[in-house]
Design an enzyme around this catalytic site. Sequence first.
Site, PDB file in Angstrom:
ATOM      1  N   HIS A  17     -14.396  -0.003  -4.014  1.00 56.47           N
ATOM      2  CA  HIS A  17     -13.620  -0.463  -5.160  1.00 56.47           C
ATOM      3  C   HIS A  17     -12.716   0.638  -5.711  1.00 56.47           C
ATOM      4  O   HIS A  17     -11.784   0.353  -6.456  1.00 56.47           O
ATOM      5  CB  HIS A  17     -14.574  -0.957  -6.251  1.00 56.47           C
ATOM      6  N   ASN A  65     -13.062  -3.768 -14.666  1.00 57.84           N
ATOM      7  CA  ASN A  65     -12.682  -5.003 -15.350  1.00 57.84           C
ATOM      8  C   ASN A  65     -12.001  -4.765 -16.698  1.00 57.84           C
ATOM      9  O   ASN A  65     -11.578  -5.718 -17.342  1.00 57.84           O
ATOM     10  CB  ASN A  65     -13.882  -5.936 -15.499  1.00 57.84           C
ATOM     11  N   ASP A  90      -7.999  -1.907  -3.996  1.00 60.85           N
ATOM     12  CA  ASP A  90      -8.714  -2.369  -2.803  1.00 60.85           C
ATOM     13  C   ASP A  90      -8.419  -3.842  -2.572  1.00 60.85           C
ATOM     14  O   ASP A  90      -8.111  -4.571  -3.511  1.00 60.85           O
ATOM     15  CB  ASP A  90     -10.223  -2.162  -2.986  1.00 60.85           C
ATOM     16  N   ASN A 111     -10.519  -8.260 -10.311  1.00 63.82           N
ATOM     17  CA  ASN A 111     -10.757  -8.137 -11.747  1.00 63.82           C
ATOM     18  C   ASN A 111      -9.916  -7.058 -12.420  1.00 63.82           C
ATOM     19  O   ASN A 111      -9.523  -7.208 -13.577  1.00 63.82           O
ATOM     20  CB  ASN A 111     -12.241  -7.891 -12.023  1.00 63.82           C
TER      21      ASN A 111
END
Length: 176
Positions: A17, A65, A90, A111
Amino acid sequence: MIVGLSNPKKQYHKTRHNVGSWYVYSLAKHYFSILKEEKKFFGFTTCLNIELNSIRLLVPNIFMNINGHAVYKMASFYNINLNQILIIHDDLDLEPGMIKYKYSYGHSGHNGLRNIIKEFNTKVNFYRLRIGIGRPKNKNEISSFVLSIPDCREMNLIKKSISYAIKENFTLLNFI
């Protein structure tokens, strides 16, 4: 402005991520610059001068997020519009080692991108560099997959794609 999406803390630094932050750190190193923590922007920043352009770099030091908060804060301070920002992130739909440059609107389920769009509260196209991380076989494993460390083969492919993009100015020539 170029932003590498990420999660904070050392435990996440090497996870899939965080490949957006890998790119930004590599880009800064390529231009002999060091990112320094800037608390008012909730992240690590530096400024590069590339082909007579002043480019601000940001790696948010808050969770994915809510990365949009850091991006919006810095963009507002320097009067930068969303369509003047390159977001590096990513991408599950690309295999490791693949990169794609895109100028469009939308988050495709990511997100970090979703939160950036929400923070800017506008529907404008923006620049993205999507770095492939692959996809787990089981859809229920996506969360744990993106928060895990790539195996050695995947890591090499991802690092090679980042290195290629920086050395060939893959994104910068399109973005500047």
